[in-house]
Each structure stands twice: as C-alpha cells, then as structure tokens.
Write a protein that holds these residues in place. Structure first.
Motif: not given
Ligand SMILES: Cc1cc2nc3c(=O)[nH]c(=O)nc-3n(C[C@H](O)[C@H](O)[C@H](O)COP(=O)(O)OP(=O)(O)OC[C@H]3O[C@@H](n4cnc5c(N)ncnc54)[C@H](O)[C@@H]3O)c2cc1C
Length: 264
Positions: A26, A70, A111, A153, A174, A180, A182
């Motif tokens: 996904p 989601a 996330a 999952l 936090k 980042s 994070f």
């Molecule tokens: C520069 C940077 C800074 C960040 N800082 C932080 C921070 O401060 N705190 C924090 O918590 N995060 C941080 N993140 C991560 C961010 O929150 C991401 O959005 C999150 O980790 C992944 O969400 P996404 O929607 O982009 O998922 P994707 O990248 O699209 O997917 C992530 C994973 O989840 C799976 N997946 C996605 N949706 C579903 C679903 N509905 N059901 C089952 N599987 C699914 C995908 O297959 C993949 O394995 C950061 C990212 C970046 C690039």
C-alpha cells in the motif's frame, strides 16, 4: 530505475484484492515508503495507492471515541476542530511531526503501519489504548506494535482507521531531533475517565513501549514531580550518534513530567 506497477483503486475491496494478487505494498503519503524505495531498502513490484479510497478518509466523533480515517494527513488532524475539541493532545502530536511538507503528505495510517522507532503516532496510539481497525479485524494497541518497523499487519491487510477512546486528559512531550523532528524521546501521558493512567514512550527503544513504573507513580500522585522521580533502566534502550541509552533513560521521566505539567 526499476519498473513498478502503479494501481489506484477506488474501493477498499479492490485495493485488498490488488494487494493479495500482486504481493504489492500500500502507498499512503509516500513519506517513508518512497524514501525507502529510493534507497533500495524496499523494492515492491506494485504500489497500490490508497489515496482514491473515500472510505479511508474523514475524522469523526462517535460517542466517547474519536475515529480518524487511515488516509487522514497529519496536517488535517492538526487543524481539525473535531480533534481539537475532543482530544487536543492528538492535534498537538500531528502538529509536531516533521515539517510542513511531511505533515501535508504523511498519514496516520502510514505512520502507524510503518512503526518507525522514533515516530510520534505509536506513542499516542499506545498511550490512549486505541484500536487499529483494518479491512480484516480490530487490533488493540498493546497487541499491534511488534518491533522495529514491525507490526502484526498481514501483507495484504489495510488499516482503515485509528479509533481512539477520548481521554479525560492527555498530553505529549517530545524531545525532537532538531534536523528531522523525529523523537529522540517522546512521551504520551493519558488519564482515562475511570482514572487509569497510561504512559507510552517512543524514540527510546526499537519500538514504542509503556513506562509502567511512571504509570504506577502517576496513579499515586498525578504530578510532574512524581513522574520525574522515577529512575528508568537503560536495558533495551537505543544508543546512537544522537544519544546514549543513559541519555534516553534520563529523558523519559523528564519528558513524562513535562507532559504531566501541561495537564495536571
Ligand atoms: C523529513 C521527514 C521528517 C519526518 N519527521 C517525522 C516526525 O517528526 N515524526 C513522525 O512520527 N514521523 C516523521 N516522519 C514520517 C512521516 O510521519 C510519514 O508520513 C509516516 O511515517 C509514513 O506515513 P505515509 O502516509 O507517508 O506512509 P507511506 O510512506 O506511504 O507508507 C509507510 C508504510 O506504511 C504502509 N501503509 C501505508 N498506509 C497503510 C495502510 N492504510 N494500511 C496498511 N499499510 C499502510 C506502506 O505500505 C509502507 O510500508 C518524517 C518523514 C520525513 C520524510
């Protein structure tokens, strides 16, 4: 470059059957998955983009629960009046994630599924004893996160929503990596309507965990001093260039006390 099939289903049923038939992954906001693909840490043959599925969107209050679809983006959650009224701590978790671009693209489902050891949402999910709803079942937070980047999952299972019980009071503190954003250590503290206390920690170990000694201390006295007085063991804590296990062990009660100070 390598070839990737890209699918954009309109329904959850189609997405599930595409995942099952292709063995694909996904795609939500792509903020973690696309970066991992660029680094060849992940090489799915098919991406099943969830962004066209209306059933995965929306934020609603349902009695004493807050149900967040989601595909809700972090920015949407941060600015949602429903979230701010029901449980402002969740809006604050979302507001503190990454930068504006990450918040506008990244989703709560992505996330939670990703379970990055330093991600913020797992702390809120465990700290509130939320339920993760998928296309197959409902999973309690305490059973969902298994280890670094690992959850229960199945490969073709899709998170549809995160279902939070509304806490009487809750806060998240936090200590962020300045680059980042994070969590070096992030602590979510919540007290439910029946008075029980949960404390969930992210960033400190390979996966989110409950700080039961701090929970016990807060059940006795819900004060910053009580949280700060707990000495955490370094067993199982992460050490890296950002901080040693001892530094993280020190930060856990400090961040817990800051969270309590916001709501005590
Ligand atoms: C520069 C940077 C800074 C960040 N800082 C932080 C921070 O401060 N705190 C924090 O918590 N995060 C941080 N993140 C991560 C961010 O929150 C991401 O959005 C999150 O980790 C992944 O969400 P996404 O929607 O982009 O998922 P994707 O990248 O699209 O997917 C992530 C994973 O989840 C799976 N997946 C996605 N949706 C579903 C679903 N509905 N059901 C089952 N599987 C699914 C995908 O297959 C993949 O394995 C950061 C990212 C970046 C690039």
């Amino acid at each position: 470059m390598y070839a990737i099939e890209y699918q954009q289903p309109k329904t959850l049923a189609d997405a599930a059957s595409m995942l099952a038939s292709t063995g694909g992954r996904p795609l939500a906001g792509g903020q973690s998955l696309v970066a991992a693909m660029k680094l060849r840490l992940s090489q799915p043959g098919t991406l099943v983009d969830l962004s066209g599925i209306a059933d995965l969107r929306g934020i609603r209050k349902d009695g004493e629960r807050l149900v967040i679809g989601a595909m809700s983006r972090h920015a949407e959650i941060a600015s949602s009046d429903v979230v701010k009224a029901a449980m402002p701590a969740l809006a604050s978790v979302a507001e503190g994630i990454g930068d504006r671009q990450v918040r506008n693209m990244g989703t709560i489902g992505g996330a939670v599924a990703n379970n990055d050891p330093a991600a913020d949402w797992p702390a809120a999910v465990v700290g509130t004893a939320a339920t993760i709803r998928t296309n197959k079942r409902a999973i309690a937070a305490d059973d969902f996160f298994k280890g670094m980047f690992e959850t229960v999952l199945a490969a073709d299972e899709i998170i549809t929503a995160v279902d939070f019980p509304i806490m009487q009071r809750a806060a998240y503190a936090k200590f962020a990596n300045p680059a980042s954003r994070f969590a070096l250590v992030g602590v979510f503290v919540a007290q439910s309507a029946n008075g029980d206390v949960r404390v969930a920690v992210t960033g400190a170990a390979p996966s989110v965990f409950r700080a039961k000694a701090i929970e016990d201390a807060l059940r006795q006295s819900f004060t910053p001093v009580a949280a700060k007085g707990v000495k955490m063991s370094t067993d199982g804590l992460n050490g890296d260039l950002h901080g040693s296990p001892a530094y993280r062990a020190h930060l856990i009660p400090v961040m817990a006390s800051r969270a309590v100070a916001m709501i005590a």
